[in-house]
Design an enzyme around this catalytic site. Structure first.
Site, PDB file in Angstrom:
ATOM      1  N   TYR A 267     -12.011   1.904  14.084  1.00 57.75           N
ATOM      2  CA  TYR A 267     -11.382   2.467  13.313  1.00 57.75           C
ATOM      3  C   TYR A 267     -11.178   4.004  13.443  1.00 57.75           C
ATOM      4  O   TYR A 267     -10.041   4.549  13.785  1.00 57.75           O
ATOM      5  CB  TYR A 267     -11.488   2.264  11.510  1.00 57.75           C
ATOM      6  CG  TYR A 267     -10.535   2.652  10.935  1.00 57.75           C
ATOM      7  CD1 TYR A 267      -9.167   2.333  10.723  1.00 57.75           C
ATOM      8  CD2 TYR A 267     -10.715   3.786  10.213  1.00 57.75           C
ATOM      9  CE1 TYR A 267      -8.318   2.693  10.043  1.00 57.75           C
ATOM     10  CE2 TYR A 267      -9.747   4.427   9.395  1.00 57.75           C
ATOM     11  CZ  TYR A 267      -8.450   3.686   9.072  1.00 57.75           C
ATOM     12  OH  TYR A 267      -7.570   4.265   8.318  1.00 57.75           O
TER      13      TYR A 267
ATOM     14  N   GLY B 251       0.828  -1.321  -0.051  1.00 57.99           N
ATOM     15  CA  GLY B 251       0.101  -0.099  -0.086  1.00 57.99           C
ATOM     16  C   GLY B 251       0.662   1.214   0.024  1.00 57.99           C
ATOM     17  O   GLY B 251       1.918   1.351  -0.772  1.00 57.99           O
TER      18      GLY B 251
HETATM   19  P1  NAD Z   1      -2.238  -1.528   3.829  1.00 54.74           P
HETATM   20  O1  NAD Z   1      -2.898  -2.696   4.569  1.00 54.74           O
HETATM   21  O2  NAD Z   1      -1.699  -1.886   2.437  1.00 54.74           O
HETATM   22  O3  NAD Z   1      -0.938  -0.708   4.555  1.00 54.74           O
HETATM   23  C1  NAD Z   1      -0.773  -0.866   6.049  1.00 54.74           C
HETATM   24  C2  NAD Z   1       0.512  -1.718   6.375  1.00 54.74           C
HETATM   25  O4  NAD Z   1       0.764  -1.507   7.629  1.00 54.74           O
HETATM   26  C3  NAD Z   1       0.590  -3.174   5.945  1.00 54.74           C
HETATM   27  O5  NAD Z   1       1.754  -3.377   5.058  1.00 54.74           O
HETATM   28  C4  NAD Z   1       0.528  -3.909   7.240  1.00 54.74           C
HETATM   29  O6  NAD Z   1       1.396  -5.081   6.832  1.00 54.74           O
HETATM   30  C5  NAD Z   1       1.099  -2.710   8.091  1.00 54.74           C
HETATM   31  N1  NAD Z   1       1.112  -3.166   9.652  1.00 54.74           N
HETATM   32  C6  NAD Z   1      -0.158  -3.764  10.245  1.00 54.74           C
HETATM   33  N2  NAD Z   1       0.307  -3.946  11.444  1.00 54.74           N
HETATM   34  C7  NAD Z   1       1.408  -3.563  11.514  1.00 54.74           C
HETATM   35  C8  NAD Z   1       2.427  -3.690  12.533  1.00 54.74           C
HETATM   36  N3  NAD Z   1       2.044  -3.888  14.040  1.00 54.74           N
HETATM   37  N4  NAD Z   1       3.819  -3.222  12.549  1.00 54.74           N
HETATM   38  C9  NAD Z   1       4.224  -3.039  11.231  1.00 54.74           C
HETATM   39  N5  NAD Z   1       3.389  -2.894  10.122  1.00 54.74           N
HETATM   40  C10 NAD Z   1       2.160  -3.097  10.047  1.00 54.74           C
HETATM   41  O7  NAD Z   1      -3.352  -0.291   3.556  1.00 54.74           O
HETATM   42  P2  NAD Z   1      -2.941   1.312   3.264  1.00 54.74           P
HETATM   43  O8  NAD Z   1      -4.250   1.760   2.757  1.00 54.74           O
HETATM   44  O9  NAD Z   1      -1.765   1.366   2.499  1.00 54.74           O
HETATM   45  O10 NAD Z   1      -2.766   1.995   4.643  1.00 54.74           O
HETATM   46  C11 NAD Z   1      -1.647   2.992   5.193  1.00 54.74           C
HETATM   47  C12 NAD Z   1      -2.297   3.797   6.138  1.00 54.74           C
HETATM   48  O11 NAD Z   1      -3.155   4.900   5.576  1.00 54.74           O
HETATM   49  C13 NAD Z   1      -2.993   3.324   7.510  1.00 54.74           C
HETATM   50  O12 NAD Z   1      -2.360   3.982   8.473  1.00 54.74           O
HETATM   51  C14 NAD Z   1      -4.394   3.498   7.120  1.00 54.74           C
HETATM   52  O13 NAD Z   1      -5.226   3.631   8.178  1.00 54.74           O
HETATM   53  C15 NAD Z   1      -4.247   4.943   6.091  1.00 54.74           C
HETATM   54  N6  NAD Z   1      -5.435   5.245   5.367  1.00 54.74           N
HETATM   55  C16 NAD Z   1      -5.737   4.517   4.234  1.00 54.74           C
HETATM   56  C17 NAD Z   1      -6.813   4.883   3.327  1.00 54.74           C
HETATM   57  C18 NAD Z   1      -7.051   4.270   2.100  1.00 54.74           C
HETATM   58  O14 NAD Z   1      -7.944   4.672   1.467  1.00 54.74           O
HETATM   59  N7  NAD Z   1      -6.371   3.233   1.584  1.00 54.74           N
HETATM   60  C19 NAD Z   1      -7.554   6.016   3.740  1.00 54.74           C
HETATM   61  C20 NAD Z   1      -7.278   6.647   4.952  1.00 54.74           C
HETATM   62  C21 NAD Z   1      -6.020   6.190   5.652  1.00 54.74           C
END
Ligand code: NAD
Length: 289
Positions: free
Chosen positions: A153, A13
């Protein structure tokens, strides 16, 4: 001298994308320490990093839920010096509150809230000593506005916002804390969550949107004087503004209710909020940090 950027959650991500983007900076302004909980998942990052791997990007293990894992990672960083910390690791969660055990809720908070706190505590003393540094926190628009069925969340992201908002005041004289509040990149983010489908590739999202989303974070890291808050989706801003425009909270709760059941009314109300913004009366009610 390149700035050392430590990013959490880089196996997929946004974390992966930002790590690669910074590591491939043509002017080589960054050395990226791309961290992930499980090094068995490093292949995708290695592939995406290409020739930057081992040069401007190195991969390390880091579980934001573990004190010992954070300590071990910090020990492997020369001088323990982190110029930019990007708190990206996070877990999504949807579902009716009745169906979620408190234990499960704590697990979300352990990653989304205490994970951020743990990382900030690890880098802060050194940043204060050096009187420089930058902490970027990938929050969410759900850190500013609750969304139905995302109760836990949203609460975890609200906790992050409250923590950083308070910290930002103290840190203004030392270094900068920046929040990035991504709006939904993919309209079926929640659907994907419920289906437990990997979110890493942003399926169904047009490339322009994905690029814009990644750019927003890179721009915050590059900025000389980054704003405290950056929302990546400008369409969301008037919606978030509604809660500040009406101190009773009715306007925002009703608008979100109507968003679910009557799209036309939502549009009408958003426009009303925008008009308020233009005449200036809204601005007086909201005091930006
Ligand atoms: P994603 O699931 O691809 O990425 C999240 C990453 O965090 C993953 O690689 C996961 O393995 C890692 N992770 C989870 N628990 C962990 C831990 N204990 N230690 C280390 N790494 C850990 O999803 P994303 O969309 O890339 O999310 C990244 C950030 O963006 C998150 O904080 C999410 O809440 C935020 N976010 C995403 C969106 C969206 O639309 N995708 C919107 C708002 C906020």
């Amino acid at each position: 001298v390149p700035r050392t950027v430590l990013i959490t959650g880089c196996s997929s991500g946004i974390g992966l994308a930002v790590a690669v983007r910074l590591a491939q900076d043509p002017q080589q302004r960054f050395h990226v320490i791309a961290t992930m909980r499980d090094l068995r998942k490093k292949e995708k990052l290695e592939e995406a990093a290409g020739p930057a791997l081992g040069k401007t990007l190195s991969i390390q293990r880091l579980d934001v839920c573990s004190d010992s894992s954070v300590a071990e990672c910090m020990e492997n960083i020369p001088g323990g010096r982190v110029d930019v910390l990007v708190n990206n690791a996070g877990v999504g969660h949807v579902g009716p509150v009745e169906s979620i055990s408190v234990e499960e809720m704590k697990r979300i908070f352990e990653t989304n809230f205490f994970g951020v706190v743990r990382m900030i505590k690890a880098v802060l003393p050194d940043m204060k000593r050096r009187q420089s540094g930058h902490i970027v926190v990938i929050s969410s628009v759900m850190g500013l506005q609750g969304i139905v069925f995302n109760d836990v969340y949203a609460a975890s992201k609200f906790a992050v916002e409250g923590f950083c908002e308070s910290l930002a005041v103290q840190l203004l004289q030392f270094n900068v804390v920046s929040m990035v509040e991504p709006g939904p990149v993919n309209t079926d983010f929640e659907l994907k969550l419920m289906e437990e489908v990997s979110r890493s590739e942003f399926p169904g999202t047009d490339p322009a949107t994905v690029r814009y989303f990644k750019d927003a974070i890179v721009n915050v890291i590059r900025a000389r004087r980054p704003a405290f808050r950056t929302q990546t989706n400008s369409l969301y801003t008037p919606l978030v503004a509604l809660k500040y425009a009406d101190p009773s909270g009715d306007l925002s709760v009703r608008t979100y209710y109507r968003l679910l059941f009557n799209y036309g009314t939502l549009f009408h109300l958003s426009m009303a909020a925008l008009r308020c913004l233009t005449c200036g009366c809204f601005r007086r009610r909201v005091t930006p940090l």
